[in-house]
Structures are given as C-alpha cells and as structure tokens.
Scaffold this motif. Structure first.
Motif, PDB file in Angstrom:
ATOM      1  N   THR A  47      76.525   2.101  -7.592  1.00 25.34           N
ATOM      2  CA  THR A  47      77.507   2.480  -8.613  1.00 25.34           C
ATOM      3  C   THR A  47      78.006   3.901  -8.385  1.00 25.34           C
ATOM      4  O   THR A  47      79.209   4.169  -8.460  1.00 25.34           O
ATOM      5  CB  THR A  47      76.904   2.333 -10.023  1.00 25.34           C
ATOM      6  OG1 THR A  47      76.558   0.957 -10.218  1.00 25.34           O
ATOM      7  CG2 THR A  47      77.877   2.779 -11.097  1.00 25.34           C
ATOM      8  N   GLY A 103      80.305   3.957  -5.333  1.00 21.18           N
ATOM      9  CA  GLY A 103      81.574   3.322  -5.681  1.00 21.18           C
ATOM     10  C   GLY A 103      82.439   4.209  -6.563  1.00 21.18           C
ATOM     11  O   GLY A 103      83.656   4.306  -6.375  1.00 21.18           O
ATOM     12  N   ARG A 104      81.810   4.863  -7.514  1.00 19.11           N
ATOM     13  CA  ARG A 104      82.538   5.778  -8.409  1.00 19.11           C
ATOM     14  C   ARG A 104      83.105   6.956  -7.616  1.00 19.11           C
ATOM     15  O   ARG A 104      84.255   7.365  -7.806  1.00 19.11           O
ATOM     16  CB  ARG A 104      81.596   6.250  -9.515  1.00 19.11           C
ATOM     17  CG  ARG A 104      82.281   7.026 -10.620  1.00 19.11           C
ATOM     18  CD  ARG A 104      81.369   7.339 -11.809  1.00 19.11           C
ATOM     19  NE  ARG A 104      80.036   7.768 -11.414  1.00 19.11           N
ATOM     20  CZ  ARG A 104      78.912   7.100 -11.713  1.00 19.11           C
ATOM     21  NH1 ARG A 104      78.954   5.995 -12.409  1.00 19.11           N
ATOM     22  NH2 ARG A 104      77.742   7.572 -11.330  1.00 19.11           N
ATOM     23  N   HIS A 123      83.155  -4.224  -4.886  1.00 16.80           N
ATOM     24  CA  HIS A 123      82.769  -4.481  -6.272  1.00 16.80           C
ATOM     25  C   HIS A 123      82.610  -3.179  -7.048  1.00 16.80           C
ATOM     26  O   HIS A 123      83.139  -3.031  -8.166  1.00 16.80           O
ATOM     27  CB  HIS A 123      81.463  -5.280  -6.304  1.00 16.80           C
ATOM     28  CG  HIS A 123      81.015  -5.627  -7.666  1.00 16.80           C
ATOM     29  ND1 HIS A 123      80.154  -4.835  -8.385  1.00 16.80           N
ATOM     30  CD2 HIS A 123      81.325  -6.674  -8.456  1.00 16.80           C
ATOM     31  CE1 HIS A 123      79.940  -5.385  -9.567  1.00 16.80           C
ATOM     32  NE2 HIS A 123      80.643  -6.496  -9.638  1.00 16.80           N
ATOM     33  N   GLU A 124      81.895  -2.220  -6.469  1.00 21.01           N
ATOM     34  CA  GLU A 124      81.639  -0.969  -7.181  1.00 21.01           C
ATOM     35  C   GLU A 124      82.868  -0.073  -7.279  1.00 21.01           C
ATOM     36  O   GLU A 124      83.078   0.585  -8.297  1.00 21.01           O
ATOM     37  CB  GLU A 124      80.465  -0.228  -6.539  1.00 21.01           C
ATOM     38  CG  GLU A 124      79.141  -0.943  -6.723  1.00 21.01           C
ATOM     39  CD  GLU A 124      78.751  -1.157  -8.188  1.00 21.01           C
ATOM     40  OE1 GLU A 124      79.159  -0.363  -9.062  1.00 21.01           O
ATOM     41  OE2 GLU A 124      78.027  -2.134  -8.458  1.00 21.01           O
ATOM     42  N   ALA A 184      85.960  -1.238  -7.346  1.00 22.60           N
ATOM     43  CA  ALA A 184      86.796  -1.943  -8.328  1.00 22.60           C
ATOM     44  C   ALA A 184      86.307  -1.663  -9.746  1.00 22.60           C
ATOM     45  O   ALA A 184      87.115  -1.436 -10.656  1.00 22.60           O
ATOM     46  CB  ALA A 184      86.787  -3.447  -8.039  1.00 22.60           C
ATOM     47  N   ARG A 185      84.998  -1.668  -9.944  1.00 20.86           N
ATOM     48  CA  ARG A 185      84.438  -1.350 -11.264  1.00 20.86           C
ATOM     49  C   ARG A 185      84.863   0.054 -11.699  1.00 20.86           C
ATOM     50  O   ARG A 185      85.298   0.270 -12.827  1.00 20.86           O
ATOM     51  CB  ARG A 185      82.914  -1.441 -11.238  1.00 20.86           C
ATOM     52  CG  ARG A 185      82.274  -1.093 -12.589  1.00 20.86           C
ATOM     53  CD  ARG A 185      80.813  -0.693 -12.511  1.00 20.86           C
ATOM     54  NE  ARG A 185      79.967  -1.503 -11.702  1.00 20.86           N
ATOM     55  CZ  ARG A 185      79.105  -2.403 -12.179  1.00 20.86           C
ATOM     56  NH1 ARG A 185      79.004  -2.599 -13.474  1.00 20.86           N
ATOM     57  NH2 ARG A 185      78.337  -3.076 -11.352  1.00 20.86           N
ATOM     58  N   ALA A 186      84.758   1.005 -10.771  1.00 20.94           N
ATOM     59  CA  ALA A 186      85.109   2.390 -11.081  1.00 20.94           C
ATOM     60  C   ALA A 186      86.588   2.543 -11.424  1.00 20.94           C
ATOM     61  O   ALA A 186      86.955   3.351 -12.286  1.00 20.94           O
ATOM     62  CB  ALA A 186      84.755   3.296  -9.897  1.00 20.94           C
ATOM     63  N   GLY A 236      88.513   0.008 -12.550  1.00 18.13           N
ATOM     64  CA  GLY A 236      88.901  -0.945 -13.597  1.00 18.13           C
ATOM     65  C   GLY A 236      89.858  -2.018 -13.120  1.00 18.13           C
ATOM     66  O   GLY A 236      90.737  -2.456 -13.867  1.00 18.13           O
ATOM     67  N   ARG A 253      90.339  -5.609 -10.126  1.00 15.60           N
ATOM     68  CA  ARG A 253      89.611  -6.694  -9.459  1.00 15.60           C
ATOM     69  C   ARG A 253      89.075  -6.245  -8.111  1.00 15.60           C
ATOM     70  O   ARG A 253      89.668  -5.397  -7.457  1.00 15.60           O
ATOM     71  CB  ARG A 253      90.532  -7.904  -9.236  1.00 15.60           C
ATOM     72  CG  ARG A 253      91.012  -8.560 -10.491  1.00 15.60           C
ATOM     73  CD  ARG A 253      91.930  -9.749 -10.219  1.00 15.60           C
ATOM     74  NE  ARG A 253      93.099  -9.334  -9.445  1.00 15.60           N
ATOM     75  CZ  ARG A 253      93.587  -9.987  -8.405  1.00 15.60           C
ATOM     76  NH1 ARG A 253      93.043 -11.107  -7.987  1.00 15.60           N
ATOM     77  NH2 ARG A 253      94.652  -9.546  -7.764  1.00 15.60           N
ATOM     78  N   GLY A 254      87.977  -6.870  -7.684  1.00 16.39           N
ATOM     79  CA  GLY A 254      87.407  -6.621  -6.366  1.00 16.39           C
ATOM     80  C   GLY A 254      87.287  -7.929  -5.607  1.00 16.39           C
ATOM     81  O   GLY A 254      86.646  -8.861  -6.084  1.00 16.39           O
TER      82      GLY A 254
END
Length: 194
Positions: free
Chosen positions: A46, A49-50, A76-77, A79-81, A83, A85-86
C-alpha cells in the motif's frame, strides 16, 4: 519515501538477490529484484502504491494497467491510491492483451505501471495493448527502474528507485568463470525471471 528507503525495503525483505538470473527480457544478470517478497506485506504494498501514485497526482488518470504477473499488485495499489480501476494484461498467443472481461474505453487515460523495468519491453507491450483498444497512455511508472534510465519509455514517467544493474546476453562459453573467479559463485541462485 526516497529511493534509499525503497532500496532498504527490498534489502530488508530479502528481495534484492545476488547470483545468476535469466530475466524475462532474455538477458542475464547477477542481480534480481524479487518484488513479490516486498509486496507480500500489505502495508508495504500500500505504501509503495501510494508513493508511486503520488508521482502522477498532476496527471489525469482513469485506469491503471500493468503486465501480469509482477505488475498486478502494483496496479492494484496504485489504482487504490488514485481512486481508479486497476487492470492487468496477460500474454495470449504470444502478445499482451486484456482478458478476463477487462475493458478500456476509447480515449480512456491509462497509467502503465510495473514492479521492475529492465529494458522496458513488457511496459511497451502493455502500451501497445492499451493503444490497440483506443486507450491513451497518460504516463508510465515502476517501483524500480533497473536500466539506469536507459529504457525507452514515454513521458511522464516515474520510478521510486533507479538503479544501474548490468545485464548481459548469454554466451555459454562466457557464462562461466572469469580469470581467478570461482564458478559457480558462492552467491549463485537458480535462474529466475522478471
């Protein structure tokens, strides 16, 4: 997070390996970065990724895309950071393609990410797959650029760690010991791939 922090994370995770490795590019190297050993820890994945996502905060990104397998968790990470899609591409019939029902709309702005860039070949294959369905490449990023900046990739691009790690083409007679060197070296490990 600095490049030194990222390198320390790879080292403390046992992910910076020394030995003789066959890379997916077909090149050989005495250094291998096994990102899965870093990314197995959700907090570290995380955080990385951030950090990578923050390097593209000024860029309009609608989807993050990576090559399977090494880039899946990175996409994935990031994309999460951000906001968004990944997605990931996979090799089918010898070329990278979107599968599993993944879709990119024409004009959708895509950030291409990877765990480690060596020659940039996998990244360029993902770019080709994205552009083939009408996606627009908004940038390229990776946790580690092991090319020392020589991989030909489009701008904007960002890497959390940049290393110059020598690679070489395999020549059976040259893959053995050099004058005065023990072979296999004490640090030898079975070949891996990136």
């Amino acid at each position: 997070m600095t490049g030194l922090d990222v390198r320390a994370l790879y080292e403390s995770s046992g992910a910076l390996l020394r030995g003789h490795f066959l890379l997916s590019s077909g090149l050989h190297s005495d250094t291998y970065l096994q990102s899965a050993l870093v990314l197995q820890r959700p907090d570290d994945a995380t955080r990385l990724g951030r950090e990578l996502g923050a390097r593209f905060g000024h860029v309009a990104v609608e989807v993050v895309v990576a090559p399977a397998l090494g880039g899946v968790l990175v996409a994935h990470e990031v994309a999460r950071a951000l906001g968004v899609r990944g997605l990931f591409t996979e090799r089918a019939d010898g070329r990278m393609t979107l599968r599993r029902g993944f879709r990119i709309a024409p004009g959708e702005r895509c950030l291409i990410v990877e765990d480690v860039v060596t020659t940039g070949g996998s990244t360029r294959e993902v770019i080709t797959a994205v552009e083939a369905v009408g996606g627009v490449v908004a940038g390229v990023g990776a946790l580690v650029d092991r090319s020392g900046g020589t991989a030909a990739l489009p701008e904007p691009r960002a890497f959390l760690l940049s290393l110059e790690v020598p690679t070489f083409r395999h020549r059976p007679r040259r893959c053995g010991p050099r004058s005065g060197q023990r072979w296999p070296p004490a640090s030898w490990r079975p070949s891996g791939s990136t």
